[in-house]
Design an enzyme around this catalytic site. Structure first.
Site, PDB file in Angstrom:
ATOM      1  CE  LYS A  58      58.041 -61.380 -43.286  1.00  0.00           C
ATOM      2  NZ  LYS A  58      57.091 -60.216 -43.973  1.00  0.00           N
TER       3      LYS A  58
ATOM      4  CE  LYS B  29      60.989 -56.253 -39.354  1.00  0.00           C
ATOM      5  NZ  LYS B  29      60.358 -55.780 -40.259  1.00  0.00           N
TER       6      LYS B  29
ATOM      7  CE  LYS C 116      52.209 -54.421 -41.680  1.00  0.00           C
ATOM      8  NZ  LYS C 116      52.916 -54.757 -41.951  1.00  0.00           N
TER       9      LYS C 116
HETATM   10  N1  AQP Z   1      60.658 -52.007 -36.702  1.00  0.00           N
HETATM   11  C1  AQP Z   1      60.854 -51.332 -37.984  1.00  0.00           C
HETATM   12  N2  AQP Z   1      61.191 -50.491 -37.544  1.00  0.00           N
HETATM   13  C2  AQP Z   1      61.118 -49.819 -39.026  1.00  0.00           C
HETATM   14  N3  AQP Z   1      60.686 -49.903 -39.959  1.00  0.00           N
HETATM   15  C3  AQP Z   1      60.123 -50.582 -40.422  1.00  0.00           C
HETATM   16  N4  AQP Z   1      59.315 -51.314 -41.433  1.00  0.00           N
HETATM   17  C4  AQP Z   1      58.786 -52.389 -40.586  1.00  0.00           C
HETATM   18  N5  AQP Z   1      59.279 -53.190 -39.847  1.00  0.00           N
HETATM   19  C5  AQP Z   1      60.071 -51.394 -39.000  1.00  0.00           C
HETATM   20  C6  AQP Z   1      59.246 -50.400 -42.095  1.00  0.00           C
HETATM   21  O1  AQP Z   1      57.317 -50.628 -42.250  1.00  0.00           O
HETATM   22  C7  AQP Z   1      57.678 -50.716 -44.010  1.00  0.00           C
HETATM   23  C8  AQP Z   1      56.335 -51.720 -44.127  1.00  0.00           C
HETATM   24  O2  AQP Z   1      56.685 -52.437 -43.328  1.00  0.00           O
HETATM   25  P1  AQP Z   1      55.561 -53.661 -44.514  1.00  0.00           P
HETATM   26  O3  AQP Z   1      54.416 -53.739 -44.199  1.00  0.00           O
HETATM   27  O4  AQP Z   1      56.796 -54.217 -45.821  1.00  0.00           O
HETATM   28  O5  AQP Z   1      55.910 -55.002 -43.703  1.00  0.00           O
HETATM   29  P2  AQP Z   1      57.311 -55.874 -43.240  1.00  0.00           P
HETATM   30  O6  AQP Z   1      58.241 -55.062 -43.165  1.00  0.00           O
HETATM   31  O7  AQP Z   1      57.242 -57.020 -43.452  1.00  0.00           O
HETATM   32  O8  AQP Z   1      56.769 -55.256 -41.674  1.00  0.00           O
HETATM   33  P3  AQP Z   1      57.425 -56.460 -40.080  1.00  0.00           P
HETATM   34  O9  AQP Z   1      56.143 -55.655 -39.553  1.00  0.00           O
HETATM   35  O10 AQP Z   1      57.963 -57.196 -40.123  1.00  0.00           O
HETATM   36  O11 AQP Z   1      56.184 -57.468 -40.761  1.00  0.00           O
HETATM   37  P4  AQP Z   1      56.129 -58.758 -40.523  1.00  0.00           P
HETATM   38  O12 AQP Z   1      56.408 -59.664 -38.947  1.00  0.00           O
HETATM   39  O13 AQP Z   1      55.053 -59.207 -41.098  1.00  0.00           O
HETATM   40  O14 AQP Z   1      57.633 -59.955 -41.303  1.00  0.00           O
HETATM   41  C9  AQP Z   1      58.978 -51.179 -44.801  1.00  0.00           C
HETATM   42  O15 AQP Z   1      59.359 -49.592 -45.438  1.00  0.00           O
HETATM   43  C10 AQP Z   1      59.643 -51.451 -43.503  1.00  0.00           C
HETATM   44  O16 AQP Z   1      61.186 -51.137 -43.737  1.00  0.00           O
END
Ligand code: AQP
Length: 333
Positions: free
Chosen positions: A111, A195, A198
């Site tokens: 990040k 992956k 968001k």
């Molecule tokens: N691609 C994914 N596949 C399976 N599980 C996923 N999670 C996130 N992306 C995937 C799971 O969703 C839960 C919430 O995640 P979060 O809100 O903490 O966000 P994150 O992991 O930071 O999700 P993003 O989409 O990857 O956000 P950004 O782009 O901001 O980094 C967690 O249980 C996570 O494992």
């Protein structure tokens, strides 16, 4: 009874990966565990959030959780900033965790990217806050996607070090991750090596839980694949990450296995399979989006859910925090 804690960031664009990796499992686990589900807004501000958009997103995520089937009466649903115990325990954990441990966290490296010096201190210490989220309730299990495994291991290291340093064996539990289902790591629709996320600038990389049927169909139609037909066995997907991702998504949504899907569709071209996948996505996600749209209009209801959840969360965490304060040696006069 075992206790679950899990969190989701209100950072917009909740997607199919969040649903299959986390939210759907929460819905299924809510009957077997005492469950605490948290909209982690303190985590969200580790990168810049527009205040009005953050407020909107906190309510939207709350609406999605309820629309997906989480019962806010049976479980606790709240936003993190409404229980100050998380931040208080996180500070203590900032003093327990070691720099070397945080330096190894791959999510921070990803990040922060090349502009590391300009990342917030909060982004760096994010895993300590996550450990506090979990341990403020002495949660025994955390259902997460695979990407969070390393942070969970850190939470265990922090719990262990706290217990050892202060001579309180077993005070904090060594929390177990629950990584469930076929789709523990859903990949981007544009790049099978990344992956689904968001924050990906391309909206075509993910299926948002707010997408309508047309958007879902179009994104799946445009999803990257390769010219080969579908194989009949899972081994045939090994060097084909994009193809594998679509089959994994289908298997997870259909509640079956990759092998079972391939037995049915092996030999087909992707164009036909994509149509099936789009139909299945719309069938499973459409009702959630519809209910979410209904709930999002009722701000008073959503705020009442969050307020009630925060009160119940604090009633659980405060006695644990009081004990922590005594163990550390603070005076509570
Ligand atoms: N691609 C994914 N596949 C399976 N599980 C996923 N999670 C996130 N992306 C995937 C799971 O969703 C839960 C919430 O995640 P979060 O809100 O903490 O966000 P994150 O992991 O930071 O999700 P993003 O989409 O990857 O956000 P950004 O782009 O901001 O980094 C967690 O249980 C996570 O494992």
């Amino acid at each position: 009874m075992s206790r679950i804690f899990s969190g989701i960031q209100p950072t917009g664009n909740l997607h199919l990966g969040n649903y299959l990796g986390a939210v759907r499992n929460w819905v299924r686990l809510q009957h077997d565990y005492e469950s605490i589900y948290c909209v982690v807004d303190l985590h969200a501000i580790t990168v810049w959030q527009e205040p009005a958009e953050l407020r909107r997103a906190i309510r939207e995520v709350t609406a999605i959780l309820i629309a997906a089937g989480i019962d806010p009466k049976k479980n606790i649903v709240f936003n993190q900033s409404q229980n100050p115990d998380h931040a208080q325990l996180a500070w203590i954990f900032n003093c327990v965790a070691r720099l070397g441990w945080l330096n190894r966290m791959t999510q921070f490296k990803e990040k922060a990217g090349k502009d590391r010096e300009n990342a917030s201190v909060g982004l760096y210490s994010y895993p300590n806050l996550m450990a506090a989220d979990i341990l403020a309730y002495k949660a025994t299990h955390v259902p997460v996607g695979e990407d969070q495994k390393q942070h969970l291991e850190l939470a265990r290291d922090i719990a262990q070090k706290f217990n050892n340093d202060f001579g309180v064996p077993g005070f904090f539990p060594l929390t177990e991750p629950l990584i469930l289902g076929e789709a523990t790591r859903v990949m981007s629709l544009r790049d099978g090596a990344k992956k689904m996320s968001k924050s990906d600038p391309s909206d075509y990389s993910r299926i948002n839980l707010t997408d309508d049927a047309d958007a879902i169909a179009q994104k799946i139609r445009k999803a990257k694949t390769d010219p080969e037909p579908l194989p009949s066995e899972p081994a045939g997907l090994e060097a084909r990450p994009e193809a594998k991702n679509l089959v994994v998504i289908y298997a997870a949504l259909a509640d079956t296995t990759v092998a079972a899907v391939l037995r049915e569709v092996g030999g087909q071209q992707f164009s036909a399979f994509k149509q099936r996948l789009a139909d299945l996505c719309v069938e499973k996600l459409g009702p959630i989006a519809g209910e979410m749209n209904r709930l999002i209009a009722d701000t008073a209801y959503l705020d009442a859910v969050l307020r009630d959840g925060a009160g119940r969360a604090r009633a659980l965490s405060r006695p644990i925090l009081d004990e922590v304060m005594d163990i550390v040696g603070f005076v509570r006069a």
